[in-house]
Enzyme design. Structure first.
Site, PDB file in Angstrom:
ATOM      1  N   ARG A 130     -27.995 -27.346 -86.635  1.00  0.00           N
ATOM      2  CA  ARG A 130     -29.143 -26.583 -87.129  1.00  0.00           C
ATOM      3  C   ARG A 130     -29.194 -26.728 -88.651  1.00  0.00           C
ATOM      4  NH1 ARG A 130     -29.441 -20.515 -88.571  1.00  0.00           N
ATOM      5  NH2 ARG A 130     -31.645 -20.366 -89.105  1.00  0.00           N
ATOM      6  N   HIS A 173     -35.897 -21.283 -94.650  1.00  0.00           N
ATOM      7  CA  HIS A 173     -34.648 -20.560 -94.901  1.00  0.00           C
ATOM      8  C   HIS A 173     -34.698 -20.125 -96.370  1.00  0.00           C
ATOM      9  CE1 HIS A 173     -30.375 -20.074 -93.153  1.00  0.00           C
ATOM     10  NE2 HIS A 173     -30.375 -19.413 -94.302  1.00  0.00           N
ATOM     11  N   GLU A 178     -34.090 -15.203 -90.536  1.00  0.00           N
ATOM     12  CA  GLU A 178     -33.857 -13.849 -91.032  1.00  0.00           C
ATOM     13  C   GLU A 178     -34.990 -13.319 -91.920  1.00  0.00           C
ATOM     14  OE1 GLU A 178     -29.986 -13.617 -92.833  1.00  0.00           O
ATOM     15  OE2 GLU A 178     -28.951 -14.059 -90.959  1.00  0.00           O
ATOM     16  N   ASN A 196     -28.630 -14.147 -85.337  1.00  0.00           N
ATOM     17  CA  ASN A 196     -27.504 -14.325 -86.251  1.00  0.00           C
ATOM     18  C   ASN A 196     -26.680 -13.052 -86.194  1.00  0.00           C
ATOM     19  OD1 ASN A 196     -28.685 -16.710 -86.963  1.00  0.00           O
ATOM     20  ND2 ASN A 196     -29.182 -16.101 -89.069  1.00  0.00           N
ATOM     21  N   TYR A 200     -23.040 -11.204 -87.539  1.00  0.00           N
ATOM     22  CA  TYR A 200     -21.838 -11.226 -88.364  1.00  0.00           C
ATOM     23  C   TYR A 200     -20.989  -9.970 -88.215  1.00  0.00           C
ATOM     24  CZ  TYR A 200     -23.619 -15.376 -90.609  1.00  0.00           C
ATOM     25  OH  TYR A 200     -24.051 -16.656 -90.835  1.00  0.00           O
ATOM     26  N   GLU A 237     -26.374 -18.266 -85.822  1.00  0.00           N
ATOM     27  CA  GLU A 237     -25.326 -18.165 -86.847  1.00  0.00           C
ATOM     28  C   GLU A 237     -24.278 -17.149 -86.421  1.00  0.00           C
ATOM     29  OE1 GLU A 237     -26.617 -17.273 -90.886  1.00  0.00           O
ATOM     30  OE2 GLU A 237     -28.299 -18.662 -90.682  1.00  0.00           O
TER      31      GLU A 237
END
Ligand code: FCB
Length: 536
Positions: free
Chosen positions: A166, A210, A255, A382, A384, A441
């Site tokens: 990606r 992005h 995002e 994504n 985290y 991600e």
């Protein structure tokens, strides 16, 4: 865990892995780690046992020393203690044969060459030059110089056994003014990248935005104007026409929460505007641009296109049962998750959003919500970390629990909480039922160091990835339709406001020479992919 605590405290100098001390090769002990870290054995033991009362810097130092000396607790003790990192995939595992095993990067963070090949400036080029915006004033001017190392990097992807990559397309490299004249040299770069990927049997997944908005468009109002949404749709069509014969996976935005909230709300990201009304207006135009672009890609890509958008989702948890905390959970869920999930899947903004932010809703045209809710082929997620909140006694206001007792943290000071990934995926599936999900991600920053030869030990990253993958398998078995997983990141790169101080890569980049060294986690990931795909 009890057993491990017992083992560790009874045998303060229990022998672990091999290491070299004062030139002599002998087994490393907890005592050695304590000495190197300048702390007591008890402190090392507390870190090993995930005890809360060690300050984050000391914890980080101890873990770092353990990593560098490849110190790992005795396996039998860990197994007895049921450590989650020793959990295994089930047999047969649940990952489907066509699962996209990948890694991700983005243009501004890795390409460098910001003034080469006809690229125009973006809002990040100017933002990073404002004093105090990034760590030590660092910029993405050179980054990992992927623009010049592209073929080597694709060869490394192959070495890592990746099935997918990606990347993001830099809008100002394609259209230096944001619209108008096309920069052939910019197009050529992505053309060559896609060809190189396909030649190595690696599936390209292209993200169109992005965060690097062409500066020229920003100067005409940027995401605060509807025109930018239409300019984005034109750019998306152009890319679909040029690459759509070979690229079949498209992410419109990465995002959008960060673009809108960090960029226009609190101003910690480009373009650095601090105004919540602007943030909601920007978010609306970004979402509109997503819907418009989706239709255009669908109409102009020559192969069957899978089109989606990537959201950063953060599950919010309550640490107590007070009403204020429960309300806080809902408010933060609206802010972090529903702000984008609701319009994309339900065609409405959450009712409380504008109230919570203390602003009026943006101007919304009749047709907008329908465009925004254009059906997605997949949702990019994504993940985290999570957020845990509580309301202290005798107060009415919730606050984050930091540090979370017993928790481990990455160098970003993000709590490591793998279960948050499965919780979030199950919730998304229950409430929004996307037809497919890509984990676009997931990854961690740690203080990696290179030994100057071929070795970068990063066991904590291995453990982080492994534990998240195990969660993923659990939800796959529960029927959540996950089609791929991308480690952030392929390479160490420019981590926005943190500059080069945070390394997320599976591959270490020595920024002085741009030499690449595959980290232990990269080798581990390659072996993992090989094993999983061999048993498909
Ligand atoms: C995400 C961004 C990505 C990277 C990681 C660490 O929010 O999409 O560019 O910075 O965080």
């Amino acid at each position: 865990m009890q057993t491990l605590i017992l083992v560790v405290s009874l045998l303060g100098s229990i022998a672990f892995c091999k290491g070299t001390i004062n030139g002599m090769t002998r087994k490393f002990t907890i005592r050695d780690i304590a000495q190197l870290a300048g702390v007591s054995i008890a402190t090392v033991s507390r870190v090993l046992n995930h005890k809360p009362d060690v300050d984050p810097q000391t914890r980080e130092r101890i873990l770092h020393i353990m990593d560098v000396h490849s110190f790992a607790p005795d396996l039998s003790a860990v197994q007895l203690a049921g450590s989650p990192s020793r959990r295994k995939l089930s047999s047969p595992h649940a990952f489907p044969p066509d699962f996209l095993w990948g890694a991700a990067t983005s243009a501004y963070q890795t390409e460098g060459a910001v003034r080469e090949g006809g690229r125009g400036p973006s809002i990040w080029d100017t933002f990073v030059r404002e004093p105090g915006t990034t760590w030590h004033g660092e910029t993405g001017d050179v980054a990992a110089d992927h623009y010049h190392w592209m073929l080597d990097d694709v060869a490394l992807m192959k070495e890592l056994q990746l099935k997918a990559y990606r990347f993001s397309v830099s809008w100002p490299r394609i259209l230096p003014q944001g619209n108008g004249p096309i920069n052939a040299c910019g197009l050529d770069f992505y053309d060559r990248l896609v060809d190189a990927l396909l030649a190595h049997d690696i599936c390209p997944v292209a993200t169109l935005y992005h965060w690097d908005l062409p500066l020229a468009l920003h100067e005409q109002g940027g995401w605060l104007t509807r025109e930018t949404a239409y300019a984005f749709a034109d750019y998306a069509e152009l890319m679909a026409r040029k690459l759509g014969d070979r690229v079949s996976w498209w992410v419109t935005h990465n995002e959008p929460w960060c673009s809108a909230y960090l960029g226009y709300g609190i101003g910690t990201h480009a373009p650095g505007i601090r105004d919540f009304s602007s943030a909601v207006l920007a978010s609306h135009h970004i979402l509109l641009s997503h819907g418009l672009a989706t239709e255009r890609i669908r109409a102009h890509a020559q192969t069957e296109a899978h089109i989606g958008i990537t959201l950063n989702l953060t599950p919010i948890y309550a640490a107590d049962e007070s009403e204020a905390t429960q309300q806080g959970v809902e408010q933060l869920d609206v802010l972090h998750n529903r702000w984008f999930l609701d319009p994309l899947f339900r065609g409405t903004y959450p009712e409380q959003l504008f109230n919570n932010l203390g602003v009026a809703p943006p101007a919304i045209k009749n047709i907008d919500m329908q465009i925004i809710a254009t059906p997605l082929d997949f949702l990019g997620v994504n993940y985290y970390s999570r957020s845990l909140i509580r309301t202290p006694l005798r107060t009415q206001h919730y606050e984050p629990v930091v540090p979370v007792p017993e928790a481990s943290y990455t160098q970003m000071a993000w709590e490591i909480y793998p279960q948050g990934l499965s919780d979030m995926l199950l919730r998304v599936q229950r409430d929004y039922a996307p037809s497919a999900i890509l984990i676009t991600e997931n990854g961690a920053a740690f203080e990696d160091s290179w030994d100057g030869r071929g070795h970068v030990p990063d066991k904590r990253r291995v453990r982080y990835l492994h534990e998240h993958l195990l969660e993923l398998e659990t939800v796959l078995k529960q029927g959540v339709p996950i089609s791929g997983y991308f480690v952030w990141s392929l390479l160490d790169n420019f981590e926005w406001t943190d500059g080069y101080s945070k390394r997320f890569g599976l591959i270490y980049v020595d920024y002085i020479t741009q030499r690449r060294i595959i980290k232990e986690s990269g080798r581990w990931y390659a072996a993992f992919i090989k094993e999983v795909t061999a048993t498909n």
